[in-house]
Design a protein around this motif. Structure first.
Motif, PDB file in Angstrom:
ATOM      1  N   MET A  23       0.857  -1.192   0.000  1.00 56.68           N
ATOM      2  CA  MET A  23       0.000   0.000   0.000  1.00 56.68           C
ATOM      3  C   MET A  23       0.890   1.238   0.000  1.00 56.68           C
ATOM      4  O   MET A  23       1.768   1.371   0.848  1.00 56.68           O
ATOM      5  CB  MET A  23      -0.916   0.008   1.228  1.00 56.68           C
ATOM      6  N   THR A  24       0.685   2.114  -0.977  1.00 57.49           N
ATOM      7  CA  THR A  24       1.519   3.305  -1.119  1.00 57.49           C
ATOM      8  C   THR A  24       0.634   4.528  -1.325  1.00 57.49           C
ATOM      9  O   THR A  24      -0.284   4.502  -2.142  1.00 57.49           O
ATOM     10  CB  THR A  24       2.471   3.169  -2.312  1.00 57.49           C
ATOM     11  N   ARG A  25       0.922   5.586  -0.592  1.00 53.64           N
ATOM     12  CA  ARG A  25       0.177   6.828  -0.765  1.00 53.64           C
ATOM     13  C   ARG A  25       1.120   8.009  -0.592  1.00 53.64           C
ATOM     14  O   ARG A  25       2.233   7.873  -0.069  1.00 53.64           O
ATOM     15  CB  ARG A  25      -0.983   6.919   0.233  1.00 53.64           C
ATOM     16  N   PHE A  26       0.665   9.171  -1.051  1.00 55.11           N
ATOM     17  CA  PHE A  26       1.395  10.415  -0.856  1.00 55.11           C
ATOM     18  C   PHE A  26       0.546  11.347   0.008  1.00 55.11           C
ATOM     19  O   PHE A  26      -0.661  11.460  -0.198  1.00 55.11           O
ATOM     20  CB  PHE A  26       1.702  11.089  -2.196  1.00 55.11           C
ATOM     21  N   THR A  27       1.195  12.008   0.943  1.00 56.73           N
ATOM     22  CA  THR A  27       0.496  12.946   1.814  1.00 56.73           C
ATOM     23  C   THR A  27       0.483  14.339   1.195  1.00 56.73           C
ATOM     24  O   THR A  27       1.148  14.602   0.173  1.00 56.73           O
ATOM     25  CB  THR A  27       1.190  13.019   3.182  1.00 56.73           C
ATOM     26  N   GLU A  28      -0.253  15.233   1.832  1.00 58.01           N
ATOM     27  CA  GLU A  28      -0.275  16.623   1.380  1.00 58.01           C
ATOM     28  C   GLU A  28       1.127  17.216   1.371  1.00 58.01           C
ATOM     29  O   GLU A  28       1.432  18.107   0.560  1.00 58.01           O
ATOM     30  CB  GLU A  28      -1.190  17.452   2.286  1.00 58.01           C
ATOM     31  N   ASP A  29       1.995  16.737   2.259  1.00 60.90           N
ATOM     32  CA  ASP A  29       3.346  17.288   2.338  1.00 60.90           C
ATOM     33  C   ASP A  29       4.123  17.086   1.044  1.00 60.90           C
ATOM     34  O   ASP A  29       4.968  17.916   0.684  1.00 60.90           O
ATOM     35  CB  ASP A  29       4.114  16.644   3.494  1.00 60.90           C
ATOM     36  N   ALA A  30       3.871  15.989   0.345  1.00 61.11           N
ATOM     37  CA  ALA A  30       4.588  15.729  -0.909  1.00 61.11           C
ATOM     38  C   ALA A  30       4.267  16.791  -1.950  1.00 61.11           C
ATOM     39  O   ALA A  30       5.165  17.321  -2.627  1.00 61.11           O
ATOM     40  CB  ALA A  30       4.219  14.346  -1.439  1.00 61.11           C
ATOM     41  N   PHE A  31       2.989  17.140  -2.073  1.00 62.57           N
ATOM     42  CA  PHE A  31       2.585  18.127  -3.062  1.00 62.57           C
ATOM     43  C   PHE A  31       2.948  19.540  -2.602  1.00 62.57           C
ATOM     44  O   PHE A  31       3.331  20.386  -3.415  1.00 62.57           O
ATOM     45  CB  PHE A  31       1.094  17.984  -3.345  1.00 62.57           C
ATOM     46  N   ALA A  32       2.857  19.776  -1.293  1.00 55.56           N
ATOM     47  CA  ALA A  32       3.255  21.079  -0.750  1.00 55.56           C
ATOM     48  C   ALA A  32       4.741  21.319  -0.952  1.00 55.56           C
ATOM     49  O   ALA A  32       5.170  22.469  -1.167  1.00 55.56           O
ATOM     50  CB  ALA A  32       2.902  21.155   0.732  1.00 55.56           C
ATOM     51  N   PHE A  33       5.537  20.248  -0.894  1.00 52.96           N
ATOM     52  CA  PHE A  33       6.976  20.392  -1.137  1.00 52.96           C
ATOM     53  C   PHE A  33       7.216  21.002  -2.513  1.00 52.96           C
ATOM     54  O   PHE A  33       8.034  21.931  -2.670  1.00 52.96           O
ATOM     55  CB  PHE A  33       7.672  19.031  -1.038  1.00 52.96           C
ATOM     56  N   TYR A  34       6.499  20.509  -3.533  1.00 54.23           N
ATOM     57  CA  TYR A  34       6.707  21.033  -4.887  1.00 54.23           C
ATOM     58  C   TYR A  34       6.063  22.403  -5.094  1.00 54.23           C
ATOM     59  O   TYR A  34       6.542  23.189  -5.916  1.00 54.23           O
ATOM     60  CB  TYR A  34       6.235  20.020  -5.925  1.00 54.23           C
ATOM     61  N   GLU A  35       5.016  22.702  -4.348  1.00 48.26           N
ATOM     62  CA  GLU A  35       4.482  24.070  -4.388  1.00 48.26           C
ATOM     63  C   GLU A  35       5.548  25.043  -3.893  1.00 48.26           C
ATOM     64  O   GLU A  35       5.771  26.108  -4.491  1.00 48.26           O
ATOM     65  CB  GLU A  35       3.234  24.175  -3.518  1.00 48.26           C
ATOM     66  N   GLY A  36       6.201  24.680  -2.799  1.00 46.57           N
ATOM     67  CA  GLY A  36       7.251  25.533  -2.264  1.00 46.57           C
ATOM     68  C   GLY A  36       8.443  25.631  -3.186  1.00 46.57           C
ATOM     69  O   GLY A  36       9.026  26.721  -3.360  1.00 46.57           O
ATOM     70  N   LEU A  37       8.831  24.505  -3.807  1.00 45.80           N
ATOM     71  CA  LEU A  37       9.974  24.515  -4.708  1.00 45.80           C
ATOM     72  C   LEU A  37       9.685  25.328  -5.962  1.00 45.80           C
ATOM     73  O   LEU A  37      10.574  25.984  -6.511  1.00 45.80           O
ATOM     74  CB  LEU A  37      10.345  23.083  -5.079  1.00 45.80           C
ATOM     75  N   THR A  38       8.438  25.321  -6.406  1.00 44.12           N
ATOM     76  CA  THR A  38       8.058  26.142  -7.557  1.00 44.12           C
ATOM     77  C   THR A  38       8.230  27.623  -7.233  1.00 44.12           C
ATOM     78  O   THR A  38       8.672  28.414  -8.077  1.00 44.12           O
ATOM     79  CB  THR A  38       6.600  25.855  -7.963  1.00 44.12           C
ATOM     80  N   ALA A  39       7.882  28.002  -6.015  1.00 47.24           N
ATOM     81  CA  ALA A  39       8.008  29.405  -5.605  1.00 47.24           C
ATOM     82  C   ALA A  39       9.447  29.792  -5.301  1.00 47.24           C
ATOM     83  O   ALA A  39       9.827  30.961  -5.475  1.00 47.24           O
ATOM     84  CB  ALA A  39       7.134  29.657  -4.374  1.00 47.24           C
ATOM     85  N   ASP A  40      10.258  28.831  -4.855  1.00 53.35           N
ATOM     86  CA  ASP A  40      11.630  29.128  -4.440  1.00 53.35           C
ATOM     87  C   ASP A  40      12.544  27.976  -4.837  1.00 53.35           C
ATOM     88  O   ASP A  40      12.858  27.108  -4.036  1.00 53.35           O
ATOM     89  CB  ASP A  40      11.684  29.352  -2.924  1.00 53.35           C
ATOM     90  N   ASN A  41      12.945  27.988  -6.107  1.00 48.67           N
ATOM     91  CA  ASN A  41      13.808  26.925  -6.621  1.00 48.67           C
ATOM     92  C   ASN A  41      15.261  27.281  -6.311  1.00 48.67           C
ATOM     93  O   ASN A  41      16.001  27.789  -7.158  1.00 48.67           O
ATOM     94  CB  ASN A  41      13.602  26.750  -8.124  1.00 48.67           C
ATOM     95  N   SER A  42      15.639  27.014  -5.067  1.00 47.90           N
ATOM     96  CA  SER A  42      16.960  27.412  -4.598  1.00 47.90           C
ATOM     97  C   SER A  42      17.568  26.316  -3.732  1.00 47.90           C
ATOM     98  O   SER A  42      16.859  25.468  -3.176  1.00 47.90           O
ATOM     99  CB  SER A  42      16.869  28.693  -3.769  1.00 47.90           C
ATOM    100  N   LYS A  43      18.872  26.368  -3.589  1.00 45.41           N
ATOM    101  CA  LYS A  43      19.549  25.398  -2.728  1.00 45.41           C
ATOM    102  C   LYS A  43      19.121  25.573  -1.277  1.00 45.41           C
ATOM    103  O   LYS A  43      19.016  24.593  -0.526  1.00 45.41           O
ATOM    104  CB  LYS A  43      21.059  25.552  -2.850  1.00 45.41           C
ATOM    105  N   ALA A  44      18.859  26.812  -0.881  1.00 45.55           N
ATOM    106  CA  ALA A  44      18.441  27.062   0.497  1.00 45.55           C
ATOM    107  C   ALA A  44      17.118  26.361   0.794  1.00 45.55           C
ATOM    108  O   ALA A  44      16.967  25.715   1.848  1.00 45.55           O
ATOM    109  CB  ALA A  44      18.319  28.561   0.741  1.00 45.55           C
TER     110      ALA A  44
END
Length: 211
Positions: A1-22
């Protein structure tokens, strides 16, 4: 059984806004536990039923050597289960949800030429038309780079001109982030999509393989 949480999609929302090493460094643990780990588990569970070929979980880093865009990280996580070299099943996670698909990207011009020859042939070409009609009916969209007009020597009234214009061929459909988060197990969802694509990929592996 495999699922993704909201955190997985939120991670990419944040990376889209701030694509930086920091940003990446600060949220690396989220990527490792909420994106990569379940993604690997998903592919490992599905692979045996879909040819059992090489499983690839793509690197998150962009190759920026020859790009004017120097953003260091991809805005998605992709993975591939190989049916034949360069032909297989694909799944991708990004801020919007999951993309379920498959197809091939030509490794060279000779592979594209074999694909065109198979589309041009009355028997194999007609078979692909039937297969892609079923794929579209199942909710998939066809993709693949197209030549500007048509390949050299192909008439403008060719009965399969749309397919003839493509240099490679893919099919994909989407599952929204909201739908994905609500599911306890994504294996059946991806499996159902890949099963619908099996005749499509078998046609490619048979008629347009790399050498």
């Amino acid at each position: 059984m495999t699922r993704f949480t909201e955190d997985a999609f939120a991670f990419y929302e944040g990376l889209t806004a701030d694509n930086s090493k920091a940003y990446w460094t600060e949220h690396r643990a989220t990527y490792d536990t909420q994106v990569r780990a379940p993604f690997v588990a998903l592919l490992d569970e599905l692979a045996p039923a879909f040819g059992g070929g090489r499983v690839s979980v793509f690197r998150p880093y962009r190759d920026v050597r020859f790009s004017t865009d120097k953003s260091p990280y991809k805005l998605h996580q992709g993975g591939f289960v190989e049916l034949a070299p360069s032909v297989g099943y694909y799944v991708q996670l990004d801020a919007d949800g999951l993309l379920v698909g498959g197809g091939f990207h030509a490794v060279d011009r000779a592979q594209t030429a074999r694909y065109w020859a198979a589309v041009d042939d009355a028997d194999t070409g007609t078979a692909l038309v039937t297969i892609t009609a079923a794929v579209r009916k199942a909710g998939f969209e066809l993709g693949g780079d197209q030549v500007r007009t048509r390949p050299r020597g192909v008439p403008a009234d060719h009965p399969r001109l749309d397919l003839m214009r493509r240099e490679f061929l893919t099919a994909s459909r989407s599952v929204s982030a909201e739908e994905a988060v609500a599911l306890d197990d994504l294996v059946p969802v991806v499996s159902k999509g890949w099963k619908a694509l099996r005749p499509f990929l078998t046609w490619i592996a048979t008629n347009a393989p790399p050498e």
